[in-house]
Motif scaffolding. Structure first.
Motif, PDB file in Angstrom:
ATOM      1  N   THR A   1       0.440  -1.060   0.078  1.00 46.43           N
ATOM      2  CA  THR A   1      -0.068   0.161   0.326  1.00 46.43           C
ATOM      3  C   THR A   1       1.465   0.993  -0.110  1.00 46.43           C
ATOM      4  O   THR A   1       0.574   2.210  -0.468  1.00 46.43           O
ATOM      5  CB  THR A   1      -1.401  -0.222   1.101  1.00 46.43           C
ATOM      6  N   ARG A   2       2.189   1.586   0.756  1.00 51.29           N
ATOM      7  CA  ARG A   2       2.838   2.291   1.100  1.00 51.29           C
ATOM      8  C   ARG A   2       3.675   2.501  -0.510  1.00 51.29           C
ATOM      9  O   ARG A   2       3.258   3.726  -0.873  1.00 51.29           O
ATOM     10  CB  ARG A   2       3.652   2.173   2.279  1.00 51.29           C
ATOM     11  N   ILE A   3       3.794   1.779  -0.590  1.00 54.75           N
ATOM     12  CA  ILE A   3       4.868   1.711  -2.318  1.00 54.75           C
ATOM     13  C   ILE A   3       3.693   2.887  -3.079  1.00 54.75           C
ATOM     14  O   ILE A   3       4.046   3.256  -4.168  1.00 54.75           O
ATOM     15  CB  ILE A   3       6.005   0.548  -2.848  1.00 54.75           C
ATOM     16  N   VAL A   4       2.579   2.006  -3.034  1.00 54.29           N
ATOM     17  CA  VAL A   4       1.335   2.280  -4.224  1.00 54.29           C
ATOM     18  C   VAL A   4       1.660   3.605  -4.037  1.00 54.29           C
ATOM     19  O   VAL A   4       1.311   4.960  -5.182  1.00 54.29           O
ATOM     20  CB  VAL A   4       0.608   1.793  -4.821  1.00 54.29           C
ATOM     21  N   SER A   5       0.910   4.245  -3.020  1.00 54.60           N
ATOM     22  CA  SER A   5       1.271   5.550  -2.596  1.00 54.60           C
ATOM     23  C   SER A   5       2.308   6.285  -2.593  1.00 54.60           C
ATOM     24  O   SER A   5       2.291   7.344  -3.650  1.00 54.60           O
ATOM     25  CB  SER A   5       0.489   5.761  -0.993  1.00 54.60           C
ATOM     26  N   HIS A   6       3.670   5.890  -3.225  1.00 56.83           N
ATOM     27  CA  HIS A   6       4.235   6.604  -3.050  1.00 56.83           C
ATOM     28  C   HIS A   6       4.852   6.928  -4.405  1.00 56.83           C
ATOM     29  O   HIS A   6       4.948   7.994  -4.518  1.00 56.83           O
ATOM     30  CB  HIS A   6       5.814   6.430  -2.463  1.00 56.83           C
ATOM     31  N   ILE A   7       4.573   5.851  -5.644  1.00 56.81           N
ATOM     32  CA  ILE A   7       4.759   5.847  -7.211  1.00 56.81           C
ATOM     33  C   ILE A   7       3.651   6.650  -7.411  1.00 56.81           C
ATOM     34  O   ILE A   7       4.160   7.998  -7.992  1.00 56.81           O
ATOM     35  CB  ILE A   7       4.265   4.694  -7.234  1.00 56.81           C
ATOM     36  N   LEU A   8       2.587   6.837  -7.016  1.00 50.52           N
ATOM     37  CA  LEU A   8       1.841   8.109  -6.996  1.00 50.52           C
ATOM     38  C   LEU A   8       1.819   8.986  -6.971  1.00 50.52           C
ATOM     39  O   LEU A   8       1.331  10.083  -7.824  1.00 50.52           O
ATOM     40  CB  LEU A   8       0.554   7.269  -6.893  1.00 50.52           C
ATOM     41  N   ALA A   9       2.489   8.770  -5.652  1.00 50.98           N
ATOM     42  CA  ALA A   9       2.851  11.349  -5.170  1.00 50.98           C
ATOM     43  C   ALA A   9       4.057  11.293  -6.050  1.00 50.98           C
ATOM     44  O   ALA A   9       3.856  12.203  -6.565  1.00 50.98           O
ATOM     45  CB  ALA A   9       3.007  10.788  -3.638  1.00 50.98           C
ATOM     46  N   THR A  10       4.992   9.952  -6.970  1.00 48.50           N
ATOM     47  CA  THR A  10       6.227  10.850  -7.040  1.00 48.50           C
ATOM     48  C   THR A  10       5.652  10.913  -8.312  1.00 48.50           C
ATOM     49  O   THR A  10       6.082  12.243  -9.043  1.00 48.50           O
ATOM     50  CB  THR A  10       6.890   9.125  -7.575  1.00 48.50           C
ATOM     51  N   ALA A  11       4.560  10.366  -8.961  1.00 54.78           N
ATOM     52  CA  ALA A  11       4.206  11.045  -9.910  1.00 54.78           C
ATOM     53  C   ALA A  11       3.529  12.489  -9.960  1.00 54.78           C
ATOM     54  O   ALA A  11       2.874  12.440 -11.755  1.00 54.78           O
ATOM     55  CB  ALA A  11       2.834   9.990 -10.722  1.00 54.78           C
ATOM     56  N   GLY A  12       2.992  13.231  -8.969  1.00 58.37           N
ATOM     57  CA  GLY A  12       2.166  14.381  -9.050  1.00 58.37           C
ATOM     58  C   GLY A  12       1.117  13.852  -8.218  1.00 58.37           C
ATOM     59  O   GLY A  12       0.297  15.322  -8.441  1.00 58.37           O
ATOM     60  N   LEU A  13       0.373  13.093  -8.031  1.00 56.80           N
ATOM     61  CA  LEU A  13      -1.219  12.683  -8.000  1.00 56.80           C
ATOM     62  C   LEU A  13      -1.269  13.027  -6.151  1.00 56.80           C
ATOM     63  O   LEU A  13       0.134  13.162  -5.552  1.00 56.80           O
ATOM     64  CB  LEU A  13      -1.549  11.576  -7.880  1.00 56.80           C
ATOM     65  N   ARG A  14      -2.111  13.330  -5.860  1.00 59.88           N
ATOM     66  CA  ARG A  14      -2.507  14.196  -4.755  1.00 59.88           C
ATOM     67  C   ARG A  14      -2.913  12.490  -4.465  1.00 59.88           C
ATOM     68  O   ARG A  14      -3.946  12.181  -4.690  1.00 59.88           O
ATOM     69  CB  ARG A  14      -3.245  14.853  -4.669  1.00 59.88           C
TER      70      ARG A  14
ATOM     71  N   VAL B   1       6.721   4.706 -12.652  1.00 61.36           N
ATOM     72  CA  VAL B   1       6.759   3.717 -11.759  1.00 61.36           C
ATOM     73  C   VAL B   1       8.481   3.732 -11.075  1.00 61.36           C
ATOM     74  O   VAL B   1       8.649   2.674  -9.794  1.00 61.36           O
ATOM     75  CB  VAL B   1       7.017   2.484 -12.477  1.00 61.36           C
ATOM     76  N   ARG B   2       8.967   3.618 -12.331  1.00 59.03           N
ATOM     77  CA  ARG B   2      10.721   3.405 -11.796  1.00 59.03           C
ATOM     78  C   ARG B   2      11.492   4.397 -10.899  1.00 59.03           C
ATOM     79  O   ARG B   2      11.954   3.483  -9.642  1.00 59.03           O
ATOM     80  CB  ARG B   2      11.603   3.774 -12.963  1.00 59.03           C
ATOM     81  N   ASP B   3      11.113   5.723 -11.257  1.00 61.14           N
ATOM     82  CA  ASP B   3      11.188   6.704  -9.866  1.00 61.14           C
ATOM     83  C   ASP B   3      11.174   6.510  -8.967  1.00 61.14           C
ATOM     84  O   ASP B   3      11.155   6.358  -7.693  1.00 61.14           O
ATOM     85  CB  ASP B   3      11.114   7.827 -11.025  1.00 61.14           C
ATOM     86  N   GLY B   4       9.612   5.683  -8.749  1.00 63.52           N
ATOM     87  CA  GLY B   4       9.276   5.789  -7.799  1.00 63.52           C
ATOM     88  C   GLY B   4       9.416   4.628  -6.790  1.00 63.52           C
ATOM     89  O   GLY B   4      10.219   4.740  -5.099  1.00 63.52           O
ATOM     90  N   LEU B   5       9.584   3.806  -7.383  1.00 67.50           N
ATOM     91  CA  LEU B   5      10.272   2.453  -6.421  1.00 67.50           C
ATOM     92  C   LEU B   5      11.901   2.880  -5.724  1.00 67.50           C
ATOM     93  O   LEU B   5      12.262   2.056  -4.695  1.00 67.50           O
ATOM     94  CB  LEU B   5      10.370   1.523  -7.850  1.00 67.50           C
ATOM     95  N   ARG B   6      12.411   3.783  -7.000  1.00 67.87           N
ATOM     96  CA  ARG B   6      13.811   4.015  -6.437  1.00 67.87           C
ATOM     97  C   ARG B   6      14.169   4.994  -5.503  1.00 67.87           C
ATOM     98  O   ARG B   6      14.922   4.964  -4.567  1.00 67.87           O
ATOM     99  CB  ARG B   6      15.080   4.354  -7.832  1.00 67.87           C
ATOM    100  N   ASP B   7      12.842   5.887  -5.254  1.00 66.37           N
ATOM    101  CA  ASP B   7      12.633   6.667  -4.286  1.00 66.37           C
ATOM    102  C   ASP B   7      12.118   6.622  -3.280  1.00 66.37           C
ATOM    103  O   ASP B   7      12.561   7.062  -2.004  1.00 66.37           O
ATOM    104  CB  ASP B   7      12.181   7.596  -4.580  1.00 66.37           C
ATOM    105  N   PHE B   8      11.995   4.781  -3.265  1.00 69.31           N
ATOM    106  CA  PHE B   8      10.807   4.605  -0.727  1.00 69.31           C
ATOM    107  C   PHE B   8      11.703   3.805  -1.038  1.00 69.31           C
ATOM    108  O   PHE B   8      12.909   2.901  -1.246  1.00 69.31           O
ATOM    109  CB  PHE B   8      10.009   3.286  -1.758  1.00 69.31           C
TER     110      PHE B   8
END
Length: 584
Positions: free
Chosen positions: A175-188, A387-394
């Motif tokens: 759940t937290r990884i999905v949230s982080h990827i979507l937040a990294t993509a600019g979503l609220r 997705v790549r950016d979010g995974l690298r950053d989490f």
């Protein structure tokens, strides 16, 4: 006939994908469930499957007839009454949709009363004077009952695209990884987890909000773009899911946990309950399933939505091969890369070594969680680059993923704090501990594991935790969680864990017991003595199953001077043999 339970479920549940009444009765002598956690096909019970009228006991036939009659009399409809089996011996469940809460509950009470007394439900039946007066009183009560509608959120009122995540292990991290990827993509992003409700990365309401109450806090907000909702077994069973459908769902795995509660005894039954989030996914949406778990993979046959599998297997599993050959989507590992296979093409996303939460591939369970999260984020519209950016950053830090594989360095020792609470979780965290303890030259350092969990686990789960701990760690310690005994005695908890230690080859007399998580960790880090008064060899890795005192444990480590291990370079210095690793 005995009344077991009348429960109003406010949304999708294992019996139907709408608000439902669950009326459970028991017939015959009282018996306790006894069987295999993974029964043979002939012995499996499908909780949501209807039982044909010819296979129902006479008592249940009468009960159903009264439910139908009273619903018609009071405008609750007459369709949708279904009978289900329970794996509890002699237990039967009648379910039907409801519209008014108190009215529906009173109908259930009245139907049981007349069914239990063997009063004929036929309208032309000649009732005794007492029966007629009783029926009149119940009819009056039903007519006077309040008719509050269900509180679930209908699709017409849901403001946000929604992904639901469930499973036995890994659902919070996923759940937290999905949230982080979507937040990294600019979503609220609005998120519910067992830690609390999180809005745009900020905790707004601490606590376990994995049920319909947490979903309601997020789905009605107009200041968010997407909802990522961890969905636990308890909420599904006790209240139903609080919204009509989702746009995507992830089912991570199903292992032994929370069994023997609410009539759920086997892994297929547990999978069926958790799969409710998949059955309610909209036809144009996506269901992300673990192909390596046979109970999860089988869910693909029960859903309306598109299916994407994920797998850790080095060779493509047969079911995944058939799926992608037919044009399906899958998330796999190839040569150390996470890839998306879709439309007959492999698209590389990111190297596992570049995903901090996987610890360079050492944490295989988090590799699986990352694969699941990739599928979920893609289902919600994230690009491969996002997705790549979010995974690298989490990172598995105490802020982004508290209590989930948090690593600390304290001198030459490593402390792992993890929420592991069942056999599969203990095995996963000990895999990581063994990898760290292995060092860089094949020398294995000792591991201490501090075990304990909530009291609402069955005996075989508690013994399994103790057995795995004794087999895989050099020292086993028990910590009590007195606020989570949940009906057990302290002696029973400790006794079952020690029985497991004995079956794993350990000596119960060597296992110290502490009253709290902080007391256990403090003593072990200070070189606690054995029962014989000898000081154990200093462990290089100390694992704490942490449930009740997470913040206090983090404060203790900070006072002792421990430093969090979060960056990949920190891990490489700790485990040099991971350097240059390209596959897992």
């Amino acid at each position: 006939m005995r009344l077991v339970e009348i429960r109003l479920l406010d949304g999708p549940n294992v019996y139907r994908l709408e608000p439902s009444v669950k009326l459970e009765v028991a017939i015959g002598r009282r018996r306790t469930w006894y069987g295999q956690r993974i029964p043979g096909r002939h012995a499996r019970v499908r909780l949501g499957a209807p039982v044909a009228a010819r296979d129902r006991p006479l008592e249940v036939v009468g009960l159903v007839a009264w439910v139908r009659r009273l619903r018609v009399d009071h405008g609750e409809g007459n369709a949708g009454v279904v009978v289900h089996r329970s794996s509890d011996p002699g237990h039967w469940i009648v379910s039907w949709p409801w519209e008014g809460a108190d009215r529906a509950r009173t109908i259930a009470e009245a139907a049981f009363t007349f069914g239990d007394r063997n009063v004929s439900p036929a309208r032309r039946a000649r009732l005794t004077g007492g029966q007629a007066r009783s029926l009149a009183r119940w009819q009056a009560r039903i007519g006077a009952a309040r008719t509050q509608p269900p509180t679930w959120i209908r699709d017409s009122d849901r403001l946000l695209p929604t992904i639901s995540i469930s499973g036995t292990n890994g659902k919070s991290t996923t759940t937290r990884i999905v949230s982080h990827i979507l937040a990294t993509a600019g979503l609220r992003v609005g998120t519910t987890t067992s830690d609390g409700v999180i809005v745009n990365g900020r905790m707004v309401d601490p606590g376990d909000w994995t049920g319909p109450g947490g979903a309601a806090q997020i789905l009605g907000r107009a200041d968010l773009d997407v909802a990522v909702l961890e969905t636990a077994r308890g909420g599904i069973v006790m209240r139903g899911i609080g919204y009509e459908s989702n746009d995507a769902s992830i089912l991570t795995n199903v292992t032994s946990d929370h069994l023997d509660l609410h009539g759920i005894h086997t892994l297929p039954e547990l999978a069926e309950v958790k799969a409710t989030i998949c059955r309610m996914t909209r036809p144009e949406g996506w269901v992300i399933l673990n192909a390596d778990d046979p109970f999860v993979a089988a869910v693909a046959r029960t859903v309306r939505a598109q299916v994407a599998f994920f797998s850790l297997a080095a060779r493509t599993p047969a079911r995944v091969g058939r799926h992608v050959a037919g044009g399906g989507r899958a998330y796999l590992l190839r040569d150390g890369w996470i890839i998306e296979h879709d439309g007959g093409r492999d698209r590389r996303i990111v190297e596992v070594a570049q995903v901090p939460v996987t610890l360079g591939g050492l944490a295989r369970h988090n590799v699986a969680n990352a694969l699941a999260a990739v599928g979920g984020a893609r289902a919600m519209g994230a690009t491969l680059e996002q997705v790549r950016d979010g995974l690298r950053d989490f990172r598995p830090s105490t802020e982004r993923s508290p209590g989930r594989l948090n690593l600390f360095r304290l001198g030459a020792r490593v402390v792992i704090v993890d929420f592991a609470h069942n056999e599969a979780g203990v095995s996963a965290v000990l895999d990581v501990a063994a990898g760290i303890a292995g060092g860089s030259a094949g020398r294995t350092a000792p591991i201490t594991i501090i075990i304990g969990t909530a009291g609402d686990r069955p005996d075989d789960t508690l013994r399994g935790i103790g057995r795995i701990a004794a087999q895989r760690a050099q020292r086993v310690v028990i910590k009590e969680t007195l606020d989570y005994l949940r009906g057990r005695t302290r002696e029973s908890m400790i006794g079952e864990l020690l029985a497991g230690v004995r079956s794993g080859g350990g000596r119960p007399s060597d296992v110290p017991v502490y009253e709290s998580e902080t007391a256990a960790l403090r003593a072990e880090l200070n070189g606690a003595a054995t029962a014989a008064g000898e000081r154990p060899e200093t462990a290089r890795v100390v694992v704490l199953m942490c449930h009740a005192e997470r913040d206090a444990v983090f404060e203790l480590l900070d006072r002792l001077g421990a430093r969090a291990i979060e960056a990949p370079n920190d891990l490489l210095r700790l485990v040099p043999r991971l350097r240059g690793r390209t596959s897992i």
